[in-house]
Enzyme design. Structure first.
Site, PDB file in Angstrom:
ATOM      1  N   ASP A   4       3.334   0.304  12.189  1.00 14.66           N
ATOM      2  CA  ASP A   4       2.154  -0.258  11.523  1.00 14.66           C
ATOM      3  C   ASP A   4       1.880  -1.708  11.939  1.00 14.66           C
ATOM      4  OD1 ASP A   4       1.947   2.137  10.254  1.00 14.66           O
ATOM      5  OD2 ASP A   4       2.718   1.463   8.319  1.00 14.66           O
TER       6      ASP A   4
ATOM      7  N   ARG B 132      -9.266   0.058   3.489  1.00 15.47           N
ATOM      8  CA  ARG B 132      -8.361   1.058   2.921  1.00 15.47           C
ATOM      9  C   ARG B 132      -6.997   0.438   2.616  1.00 15.47           C
ATOM     10  NH1 ARG B 132      -7.061   5.594   6.508  1.00 15.47           N
ATOM     11  NH2 ARG B 132      -5.502   5.642   4.892  1.00 15.47           N
TER      12      ARG B 132
ATOM     13  N   CYS C 158      -5.513   8.048   8.527  1.00 12.61           N
ATOM     14  CA  CYS C 158      -5.850   7.545   9.859  1.00 12.61           C
ATOM     15  C   CYS C 158      -5.629   8.617  10.921  1.00 12.61           C
ATOM     16  CB  CYS C 158      -4.980   6.329  10.205  1.00 12.61           C
ATOM     17  SG  CYS C 158      -5.367   4.875   9.240  1.00 12.61           S
TER      18      CYS C 158
ATOM     19  N   LYS D  55       0.826  -1.215   0.000  1.00 14.96           N
ATOM     20  CA  LYS D  55       0.000   0.000   0.000  1.00 14.96           C
ATOM     21  C   LYS D  55       0.855   1.258   0.000  1.00 14.96           C
ATOM     22  CE  LYS D  55      -1.796   1.821   3.999  1.00 14.96           C
ATOM     23  NZ  LYS D  55      -1.735   3.250   4.231  1.00 14.96           N
ATOM     24  N   ASN D  56       1.802   1.318   0.933  1.00 11.87           N
ATOM     25  CA  ASN D  56       2.514   2.590   1.094  1.00 11.87           C
ATOM     26  C   ASN D  56       3.528   2.857  -0.024  1.00 11.87           C
ATOM     27  OD1 ASN D  56       0.925   3.221   3.238  1.00 11.87           O
ATOM     28  ND2 ASN D  56       2.400   2.610   4.808  1.00 11.87           N
TER      29      ASN D  56
ATOM     30  N   ARG E 259      -0.467  15.104  13.171  1.00 13.06           N
ATOM     31  CA  ARG E 259       0.353  14.690  12.010  1.00 13.06           C
ATOM     32  C   ARG E 259       0.687  15.932  11.172  1.00 13.06           C
ATOM     33  NH1 ARG E 259      -2.208   9.225   9.384  1.00 13.06           N
ATOM     34  NH2 ARG E 259      -0.102   8.943   8.590  1.00 13.06           N
TER      35      ARG E 259
END
Ligand code: EPU
Length: 428
Positions: free
Chosen positions: A305, A397, A117, A22-23, A122
């Site tokens: 994570d 997601r 999220c 994903k990232n 952030r």
């Protein structure tokens, strides 16, 4: 508001294939617009964050075709520099990568502040610091970030803290700047290296990705490419922990074992067997687990994570385990929900103290964010009785077909649409 309903207590057994990371995907897809041509990206995970990225690319004028379940052809020849509105950007953190990519292409970008999220504060100060250092000006007004430059000139940036997002944005923004850009105290995650490899395959000149100093020599133009995204080490880690928590025996396929070292090492420490081979890892669960302490840190440290998923395992370990969150202010939003299942966890700031219990029992719980959701799935799989995980949009997601992959491993899991149309029809 769909939910997963899990009847826990079944050991996971079999083989699971891991999807693309994903990232990495959410950094590579915005970068495609720098090609100015047609790119084919393979091993793209089918997850909501990717869908949003593709919608943003389409909004900018890209022509997108799905070639198969995991390959996408993106024609970036008609990309326009238009603002990316709140309705699109608010869903994902990675929408801010369009700032760096559009800035590099048009010397201008206007993107709504990012979503993603809720993990506490952030800020994006390190992203802005890098854009400014390259010669751009920035304004944040009415929820939009606007960055403009007459030209971008290579620079030296020292990040005040290690940040994945700002490292990626700095690489994107500087890839066509005049001269040399040096990023110091850069993040070293596998997806940073994957983005650098992708940009280099389009003609960029990037050295040092994966170390804390990245050197980017600006190039005049970039070209089309075909590229395959690396496997998702967090998805793999999640299935590794799920295998251990259910005392199962699972082969996790299509991975890069090196990326999983911090996870494999902690699993071994608590008593699971982890056997690595070329592109897979096998996890064989133990009948009981030892306590351990974990502190999350930037790569190659233990990944934040994976912290919630490990908590779901350690709640059943013998003794007291301590989890220290070293990256985000608020990554314990799953704790309240695990308590509903019988876990004994107390939290003080960035530290959670877990007293192992004999068993968890199924309950109705809510995913507060993506990895919190993954932790609740693992807890539900190992608990006795039925767990209903709500707010699964967070899980979707970042995990491709999680219910189907777990089902194939023997889990008793269904996805229930809510409101349930069948039940509603019966009620009348
Ligand atoms: N930070 C700042 N200023 C900045 C940027 C970051 O203070 O300008 C702080 C953050 O507040 C945080 C720390 O630095 O405390 C690290 O943030 P980082 O930039 O590394 O994280 P991110 O880019 O916001 C990405 C992943 C996260 C993952 C982190 C850490 C994406 C889209 N997101 O977030 O993934 O947890 O790196 O590895 O790549 C997830 O997949 O569940 C997820 C949250």
């Amino acid at each position: 508001m769909d939910k997963f309903i899990i009847n826990g207590g079944r050991q996971l057994r079999g083989t699971v294939n891991i999807s693309g990371a994903k990232n990495a995907a959410v950094a590579i897809l915005p970068a495609v617009l720098l090609s100015g041509g047609v790119c084919v990206i393979e091993n793209v995970p089918q997850i909501k964050d990717v869908t949003i990225d593709l919608k943003i690319l389409a909004h900018l004028g890209a022509d997108i075709r799905l070639l198969n379940k995991s390959a996408v052809r993106i024609d970036a020849r008609r990309i326009r520099n238009v603002p990316i509105p709140y309705e699109l950007a608010r869903h994902i953190r990675a929408s801010y990568y369009f700032l760096g990519a559009l800035l590099a292409k048009f010397n201008h970008a206007k993107v709504s502040m990012p979503g993603g999220c809720d993990l506490g504060d952030r800020p994006i100060d390190q992203h802005i610091k890098c854009f400014k250092s390259l010669g751009a000006e920035s304004v944040i007004e009415h929820g939009m970030v606007e960055i403009s430059a007459s030209s971008l000139v290579g620079t030296q940036v020292y990040f005040d803290k290690v940040t994945v997002g700002a490292t990626i944005n700095a690489m994107l923004a500087s890839v066509k700047a005049q001269g040399l850009t040096i990023l110091e105290n850069a993040a070293k995650e596998p997806h940073i290296v994957d983005l650098a490899n992708f940009l280099n395959s389009m003609g960029a000149d990037i050295m040092g990705a994966g170390t804390d100093v990245i050197k980017i020599r600006g190039v005049k133009s970039m070209c089309e490419t075909n590229y395959t995204i690396i496997p998702d080490q967090i998805e793999a880690g999640t299935y590794m922990v799920a295998a251990a928590a259910t005392k199962g025996d699972v082969i996790i396929k299509g991975i890069i074992p090196k990326h999983l070292e911090p996870i494999s090492s902690k699993l071994r420490k608590v008593g699971a067997q982890v056997v690595e081979s070329d592109e897979c890892v096998r996890v064989i669960g133990a009948t009981e687990y030892e306590r351990t302490n974990i502190k999350t840190m930037p790569h190659p440290g233990f990944p934040t994570d994976m912290q919630p998923q490990f908590a779901a395992l350690l709640v059943l370990a013998k003794g007291t385990s301590i989890l220290t969150e070293g990256i985000f202010d608020n990554r314990f939003r799953y704790v309240e929900e695990l308590r509903r299942m019988g876990a004994d966890i107390s939290v003080d700031g960035k530290v959670a103290v877990i007293e192992g219990v004999e068993r968890l029992t199924g309950a109705q719980v809510k995913a507060a964010d993506l990895r919190a959701g993954a932790a609740l799935m693992i807890a539900g799989l190992s608990a006795s009785g039925t767990t209903q995980v709500e707010e699964i949009r967070h899980i979707e997601r970042g995990y491709e077909d999680m219910d189907l992959k777990l089902k194939a491993l023997g889990a008793d899991i269904v996805k229930r649409k809510f409101p349930d149309v069948e039940v509603m029809a019966r009620v009348g």
